[in-house]
Scaffold this motif. Structure first.
Motif, PDB file in Angstrom:
ATOM      1  N   LEU A 123       9.920  92.108   3.480  1.00  0.00           N
ATOM      2  CA  LEU A 123      10.749  91.531   4.776  1.00  0.00           C
ATOM      3  C   LEU A 123      10.749  92.462   5.843  1.00  0.00           C
ATOM      4  O   LEU A 123      11.044  92.044   7.042  1.00  0.00           O
TER       5      LEU A 123
ATOM      6  N   LYS B 181      16.087  88.255 -11.351  1.00  0.00           N
ATOM      7  CA  LYS B 181      15.352  86.919 -11.588  1.00  0.00           C
ATOM      8  C   LYS B 181      14.967  86.482 -10.001  1.00  0.00           C
ATOM      9  O   LYS B 181      13.971  86.159  -9.536  1.00  0.00           O
ATOM     10  N   VAL B 182      16.302  86.303  -9.394  1.00  0.00           N
ATOM     11  CA  VAL B 182      16.191  85.678  -7.856  1.00  0.00           C
ATOM     12  C   VAL B 182      15.369  86.652  -7.062  1.00  0.00           C
ATOM     13  O   VAL B 182      14.488  85.969  -6.199  1.00  0.00           O
TER      14      VAL B 182
ATOM     15  N   ALA C 288      11.710  86.415  -7.039  1.00  0.00           N
ATOM     16  CA  ALA C 288      11.591  84.977  -6.675  1.00  0.00           C
ATOM     17  C   ALA C 288      11.172  84.953  -5.020  1.00  0.00           C
ATOM     18  O   ALA C 288      10.338  84.292  -4.515  1.00  0.00           O
ATOM     19  N   LEU C 289      12.314  85.583  -4.622  1.00  0.00           N
ATOM     20  CA  LEU C 289      12.335  85.575  -3.190  1.00  0.00           C
ATOM     21  C   LEU C 289      11.240  86.690  -2.593  1.00  0.00           C
ATOM     22  O   LEU C 289      10.433  86.146  -1.571  1.00  0.00           O
TER      23      LEU C 289
ATOM     24  N   ALA D 138       8.163  84.300  -2.933  1.00  0.00           N
ATOM     25  CA  ALA D 138       7.986  83.332  -2.067  1.00  0.00           C
ATOM     26  C   ALA D 138       7.780  83.749  -0.620  1.00  0.00           C
ATOM     27  O   ALA D 138       7.244  82.854   0.229  1.00  0.00           O
ATOM     28  N   ALA D 139       8.571  84.785  -0.286  1.00  0.00           N
ATOM     29  CA  ALA D 139       8.242  85.328   1.394  1.00  0.00           C
ATOM     30  C   ALA D 139       6.980  85.941   1.506  1.00  0.00           C
ATOM     31  O   ALA D 139       6.184  85.595   2.638  1.00  0.00           O
TER      32      ALA D 139
ATOM     33  N   LYS E 116       4.998  82.514   1.964  1.00  0.00           N
ATOM     34  CA  LYS E 116       4.938  81.914   3.209  1.00  0.00           C
ATOM     35  C   LYS E 116       4.981  82.734   4.498  1.00  0.00           C
ATOM     36  O   LYS E 116       4.650  82.221   5.617  1.00  0.00           O
ATOM     37  N   LEU E 117       4.791  84.008   4.267  1.00  0.00           N
ATOM     38  CA  LEU E 117       4.605  85.090   5.387  1.00  0.00           C
ATOM     39  C   LEU E 117       3.305  85.537   5.519  1.00  0.00           C
ATOM     40  O   LEU E 117       2.813  86.059   6.393  1.00  0.00           O
TER      41      LEU E 117
END
Lengths: 322, 259
Positions: free
Chosen positions: A227, A307-308, A311-312, A315-316, A319-320
Motif C-alpha cells: 500500500l 490470514k486476513v 489476503a488483503l 487483493a490490493a 486491484k492496484l
C-alpha cells in the motif's frame, strides 16, 4: 497587509511535507507569505517554496547551517523576527520545528501556539486548537503577542497546490553566528532503515501484541509495502521486543493522523487510541469481536491477522495492479 | 559541579478517561494522578548519571500541592532533593520556563537538566526549549542515549532520534536535554526510597523569592472541549472466506479514495 513567516524544515535539502502544509495554514492568517529557507545547497527548496505558494523567500545559504543546529538557527530566526516583525511565524510541529520555534518564542517573549490542528485569526487575536491530555480533549488557545509562533501538527492542514509557474523575490541574508561560536556538533548520522516517516505517512499498517513475535510482523510489513505505507506498532509489541520503539504509535509513542490506519491484532487501549484516533479511516482486524478497537474503527474484519493480512495484500496487489 | 535537575509534575494516569465536564473543567473521574509518564525515564536517567558521576540530583515541580506526590515518587526512585515552586494551576510554557530558569539559577551549580519528552496533560514540550533559552543554555531534544557525559570537560555526547534516523550530537554543558522512552529501563521506587520520601520535607519557593514578577500569560486557554463524537458504527465486513472479505474491504477503500 499581514506578513506571515513560514520556516521550511528540511533534512539535507529534502523538505518535510509539514513545511509545505504550513504554507496553506499561513494563507488563513495573512496575505504576504515569506518562506524562510536556511541551509547549504538550498536552491531547489527556494524554487519549491514559490511553487507551493510563498510570495517571498528569505534564504540563508551558509555552510554552518548545512545541518540543523538549534543555536545558529535560533539566532538567525530571532534576528529576522526582530528585523521584520511578522504577524506570525509558522512551522510544522516536527522535532526541529518544535525546538526552534519554542526557543525563538522564548527569546522574544512571544506567544507560542504549539502542535495545533486548527488555526484562525480574528482581528488582532490568533486562535488555535491543540489536542491536550494526550489527545483526549481539545483546548482552544488564544495568543495576542506582536508576533505569534505556531507549530502545526503534521497532516492537519492540506498540502497546497503545486504551481510551477510561480516565482518571486528572494532576499539573501547572512548567518549571524560564526562557526567558532557554535558549540553543538553533529558527529554522525544513521538513516532509519527502509521506513516511511510515521507522522507524514498517508497509510499506516500497525501490528499489536497479537503478532506474537518479530517474524510475526512480516505480514504487517508486506501489506504496508503493497500500500506504500508505514509500519506502526503498539506499546505491547514494542515492549515485547518485536519491533523498535521508533514504530510505536500512542500516548508514549508517535501521534499520527493518516488517511488510512489499519490496526491488526490491536486491542485498542485508550493509550493507543490517543495516538491514532484522528486518522481519517480506521480499519480494525481482530479475532475478538469485542475488542475496543472496533468501537472507533470505521471498518472491521473479525478474523486472524495471519490470514486476513496476506489476503488483503493479495487483493490490493490484484486491484492496484502491483 | 555534577548537579542534575529534573522537572516533573503530577498528571492523570494514562489509562484515565479524560473529558470536559458540564462546568467546562477537565475531569478524569476517580483516576489517580501519577508521575508524568515520560518523567519515569528522565528521573531514572538522572539517578543513573548521578550514581555514575557521584553528583547530586534534584527534582522540581512547578504548581500546587498536588505535585508533592510526584516529587515524593521521584525521591523514592532515588532523587536526592525535591523543591516545589508555587504557581497557579495552569501556566503557559513561557511562564514555566521563566520560573524554571530562575530556580536553576538560584541553585547555582546545575550543569544538566533532563526533561521527559513532554508533559502529557498539556501535551506539550515547548517548556523544555523555552527553559533552555531563558537560561541561555544549549538544548538537545529527543535523546535516546547519553553516550558520554564529562562534567570536568563540560561536554555531553548523545544519540538523538529525528524523523530521518539517528544522529550523534555533542555540545557544551550546561545543557538541557529531553529524553525518549528508549533511553533506559525505568527504576521503581525502592523500599528504602519510599521510607525516605515519606519523611522528606519539600521546600516551597515562590515566584517572589525567585525574583520573578509574572506578567499575563502569552497564551491563554479560552476553553476545553470534548472530541467530536464519531458518527456511525463500525461496519463489519462479512464474507464466506478471508479472501472474499479482503476483496470487499479493498474495494471499499478504493471507493473512499483511501488507497
Amino acid at each position: 497587509m499581514s506578513s506571515i513567516f513560514v520556516w521550511i524544515d528540511h533534512f539535507r535539502g529534502k523538505a518535510l511535507p509539514a513545511s509545505w502544509e504550513a504554507i496553506s495554514a499561513a494563507q488563513r492568517l495573512g496575505d504576504q507569505i515569506t518562506a524562510l529557507v536556511f541551509g547549504s545547497g538550498i536552491g531547489n527548496l527556494v524554487t519549491l517554496a514559490f511553487h507551493y505558494g510563498a510570495h517571498k523567500v528569505i534564504a540563508c545559504e551558509d555552510a554552518t547551517l548545512a545541518d540543523y543546529r538549534l543555536e545558529p538557527y535560533a539566532a538567525l530566526l530571532v534576528k529576522l523576527v526582530n528585523d521584520h516583525a511578522p504577524r506570525a511565524v509558522l512551522s510544522g510541529a516536527t522535532t526541529r520545528g518544535r525546538e526552534l520555534l519554542a526557543a525563538a518564542a522564548a527569546e522574544t517573549d512571544s506567544s507560542l501556539l504549539a502542535d495545533v490542528t486548527e488555526l484562525s485569526i480574528e482581528g488582532e487575536t490568533i486562535k488555535a486548537v491543540h489536542p491536550a491530555y494526550a489527545g483526549k480533549v481539545l483546548s482552544d488557545l488564544v495568543a495576542t503577542s506582536r508576533t505569534v509562533f505556531v507549530t502545526l501538527r503534521s497532516r492537519a492542514f492540506p498540502l497546497p497546490q503545486l504551481d510551477a509557474s510561480r516565482s518571486g523575490e528572494v532576499i539573501n541574508v547572512a548567518s549571524v553566528m560564526p562557526a567558532e561560536q557554535i558549540a553543538t556538533q553533529i558527529e554522525s548520522f544513521e538513516e532509519q532503515r527502509g521506513s516511511v516517516n510515521l507522522t507524514d505517512a498517508a497509510i499506516i499498517v500497525t501490528g499489536g501484541r497479537a503478532v506474537g513475535s518479530a517474524e510475526g510482523f512480516a505480514p504487517v510489513r508486506e501489506l504496508a509495502e503493497v500500500l506504500g505505507g508505514a509500519v506502526g506498532a503498539t506499546r505491547a509489541a514494542v515492549d515485547a521486543g518485536y519491533i523498535p520503539y521508533a514504530h510505536q504509535v500512542g500516548q508514549t509513542g508517535k501521534v499520527v493522523s493518516p488517511t488510512l490506519y489499519i490496526a491488526a491484532g490491536v486491542s485498542g487501549s485508550i493509550q493507543h487510541q490517543a495516538g491514532m484516533r484522528t486518522s481519517k479511516i480506521i480499519v480494525a482486524i481482530n479475532k475478538d469481536p469485542e475488542a475496543p478497537i472496533f468501537k472507533i474503527a470505521h471498518y472491521g474484519i473479525v478474523g486472524d491477522l495471519f490470514k486476513v493480512l496476506p489476503a488483503l495484500s493479495a487483493a490490493a496487489r490484484a486491484k492496484l495492479g502491483k | 559541579m555534577t548537579h542534575i535537575v529534573v522537572f516533573t509534575r503530577n498528571t492523570p494516569d494514562t489509562a484515565a478517561k479524560v473529558e470536559v465536564g458540564a462546568n467546562g473543567a477537565v475531569t478524569w473521574g476517580t483516576a489517580q494522578l501519577v508521575l508524568n509518564p515520560w518523567d519515569e525515564y528522565s528521573i531514572t536517567e538522572a539517578v543513573l548519571q548521578r550514581d555514575a558521576h557521584k553528583g547530586k540530583a534534584t527534582v522540581i515541580s512547578i504548581g500546587g500541592e498536588a505535585h508533592n506526590d510526584a516529587l515524593k515518587q521521584a525521591l523514592a526512585i532515588g532523587m536526592d532533593e525535591a523543591i516545589r515552586i508555587e504557581s497557579a494551576a495552569e501556566h503557559d510554557a513561557l511562564t514555566f520556563a521563566t520560573l524554571a530558569a530562575a530556580a536553576v539559577r538560584k541553585l547555582g551549580d546545575v550543569s544538566l537538566i533532563i526533561f521527559g519528552k513532554e508533559f502529557v496533560d498539556s501535551s506539550s514540550d515547548a517548556h523544555i526549549y523555552m527553559t533552555a533559552r531563558k537560561l541561555g543554555w544549549h538544548a538537545i531534544g529527543a535523546v535516546s542515549k547519553i553516550l558520554a557525559l564529562d562534567f570536568a570537560a563540560q561536554r555531553i555526547r548523545v544519540e538523538r532520534m529525528i524523523e530521518e534516523g539517528k544522529q550523534v550530537v555533542s555540545t557544551r554543558l550546561p545543557c538541557v536535554i529531553s529524553v525518549l522512552k528508549d533511553i533506559n529501563e525505568p527504576k521503581s521506587p525502592s523500599f528504602i526510597g519510599i521510607r525516605k520520601a515519606s519523611k522528606a520535607a519539600i521546600p516551597v519557593w515562590t515566584a517572589a523569592e525567585l525574583g520573578v514578577s509574572l506578567s499575563a500569560p502569552a497564551v491563554q486557554i479560552s476553553a476545553y472541549r470534548n472530541l467530536p463524537v464519531r458518527s456511525g458504527m463500525c461496519q463489519i465486513i462479512e464474507g464466506g472466506s478471508d479472501q472474499e472479505k479482503a476483496e470487499k474491504l479493498i474495494d471499499i477503500l478504493l471507493k473512499e479514495k483511501a488507497l
